[in-house]
Design a protein around this motif. Structure first.
Motif, PDB file in Angstrom:
ATOM      1  N   HIS A  56     -27.197 -37.588  30.080  1.00  0.00           N
ATOM      2  CA  HIS A  56     -26.111 -37.155  29.196  1.00  0.00           C
ATOM      3  C   HIS A  56     -26.552 -35.911  28.420  1.00  0.00           C
ATOM      4  N   THR A 137     -24.316 -27.763  22.730  1.00  0.00           N
ATOM      5  CA  THR A 137     -24.142 -29.141  22.284  1.00  0.00           C
ATOM      6  C   THR A 137     -23.168 -29.858  23.225  1.00  0.00           C
ATOM      7  N   LEU A 138     -23.226 -31.177  23.205  1.00  0.00           N
ATOM      8  CA  LEU A 138     -22.311 -31.951  24.054  1.00  0.00           C
ATOM      9  C   LEU A 138     -20.859 -31.712  23.653  1.00  0.00           C
ATOM     10  N   LYS A 139     -20.615 -31.558  22.349  1.00  0.00           N
ATOM     11  CA  LYS A 139     -19.255 -31.297  21.883  1.00  0.00           C
ATOM     12  C   LYS A 139     -18.731 -29.976  22.446  1.00  0.00           C
ATOM     13  N   MET A 140     -19.602 -28.946  22.447  1.00  0.00           N
ATOM     14  CA  MET A 140     -19.196 -27.643  22.972  1.00  0.00           C
ATOM     15  C   MET A 140     -18.950 -27.711  24.486  1.00  0.00           C
ATOM     16  N   PHE A 142     -18.054 -30.424  26.329  1.00  0.00           N
ATOM     17  CA  PHE A 142     -16.810 -31.156  26.609  1.00  0.00           C
ATOM     18  C   PHE A 142     -15.582 -30.303  26.285  1.00  0.00           C
ATOM     19  N   LEU A 143     -15.655 -29.552  25.178  1.00  0.00           N
ATOM     20  CA  LEU A 143     -14.552 -28.661  24.808  1.00  0.00           C
ATOM     21  C   LEU A 143     -14.373 -27.570  25.861  1.00  0.00           C
ATOM     22  N   SER A 144     -15.485 -27.003  26.339  1.00  0.00           N
ATOM     23  CA  SER A 144     -15.424 -25.960  27.374  1.00  0.00           C
ATOM     24  C   SER A 144     -14.794 -26.490  28.655  1.00  0.00           C
TER      25      SER A 144
END
Length: 318
Positions: A56, A137-140, A142-144
């Motif tokens: 992950h 980051t994982l947030k970036m 997933f957003l991408s």
């Protein structure tokens, strides 16, 4: 029978299919085996990445999106192709044709954009490792991924909205599947907007993503030449699958673009057929093997689960 308006044309005829007699059953068998392999390997890697917390990480989440897109793209072609191989009449309804255009073109756009983000990821991992966790980051990630898929869908919807209004003078598409520009070429008039938008979307789909990719790999090459052996080995092991995937997909897409817009009758018909399917067959088949066997972390986890399954089967037999 043709009518005067594209909304009244009920079907297209696919003119690229050859009469191969009983050989079509062998072609059907090979095609369905290829599709099953694509489904199996891509689904396996998606499940593997999803179930293992150690995977992950941004790079593997991007790979998961890439494998999902391979399933999406291959499914836009293979079930349709299998039906056409066994059919004596190669026709497709207008509504299904536009649906196929939507899936094939959005697949290509998602593929290039995902490869661009992956090159950005490799750039920070190799050239700026201390800033990697800040930028990737994982947030970036997933957003991408969400923006890439949404952007691709919206762009192709606009393309289709321009083409559905066209008045057609013919209904024969000289291809194995539905192709946007071939539909535009059937129009009697009023194709200026569609042609301009088509050129713009081609540039946005193929050439714009190449800018961050080229930038990233120029920087990576500089680091490789000036860095240590360990840095060089890391760059080679992680970047080789990405570069191979990029060059393979770019080649397939460029040939299909050239074939639809220029006279390629000097190229043997069978070779044109093979190359027109290249980016929809080889890419979904090659990517999971390239990333699965070349990337050590995925390979090690895959071999671990394989040994567990084998040992459990041995225990059951005993």
């Amino acid at each position: 029978m043709l009518n005067s308006n594209s909304s009244m044309v009920s079907y297209f005829i696919l003119g690229a299919y050859l009469d191969i007699g009983n050989i079509r059953y062998l072609v059907f068998l090979i095609t369905i085996l290829l599709y099953m392999v694509i489904l199996l390997v891509n689904t396996s890697l998606i499940v593997l990445i999803s179930m293992n917390r150690s995977l992950h990480e941004p790079m593997y989440i991007l790979l998961c999106s890439l494998f999902l897109n391979e399933l999406y793209g291959s499914t836009s072609l293979f079930p349709f192709l299998l039906t056409q191989i066994l059919s004596d009449v190669h026709t497709v309804s207008v509504s299904f044709c536009f649906l196929q255009i939507f899936t094939v073109y959005s697949y290509a756009n998602i593929e290039f954009c995902t490869l661009a983000i992956m090159s950005y990821d490799r750039y920070f991992a190799i050239c700026n490792p201390l800033q990697y966790n800040t930028h990737m980051t994982l947030k970036m990630v997933f957003l991408s991924i969400a923006l890439i898929w949404l952007y691709s869908f919206v762009k192709i919807i606009v393309t289709l909205s321009l083409n559905i209004r066209l008045t057609l003078c013919d209904n024969i598409l000289n291809n194995l599947y539905c192709h946007n520009y071939l539909v535009v070429k059937l129009a009697c008039f009023g194709t200026e907007v569609s042609n301009i938008y088509g050129i713009c979307t081609t540039v946005l789909t193929v050439f714009v993503p190449l800018i961050p990719i080229l930038f990233s790999y120029i920087k990576i090459l500089k680091v490789c030449f000036s860095g240590s052996n360990q840095t060089r080995q890391k760059a080679v092991s992680t970047c080789t699958p990405h570069l191979a995937s990029l060059m393979n997909f770019t080649f397939g897409c460029c040939f299909e673009i050239l074939q639809s817009r220029f006279d390629m009758t000097h190229v043997p018909h069978v070779l044109r057929i093979i190359l027109s399917l290249y980016f929809l067959i080889i890419q979904p088949l090659m990517n999971p093997f390239m990333y699965g066997f070349q990337m050590s972390k995925i390979r090690e986890i895959f071999l671990f689960y394989y040994k567990v399954i084998i040992s459990e089967r041995g225990a059951v037999k005993v």
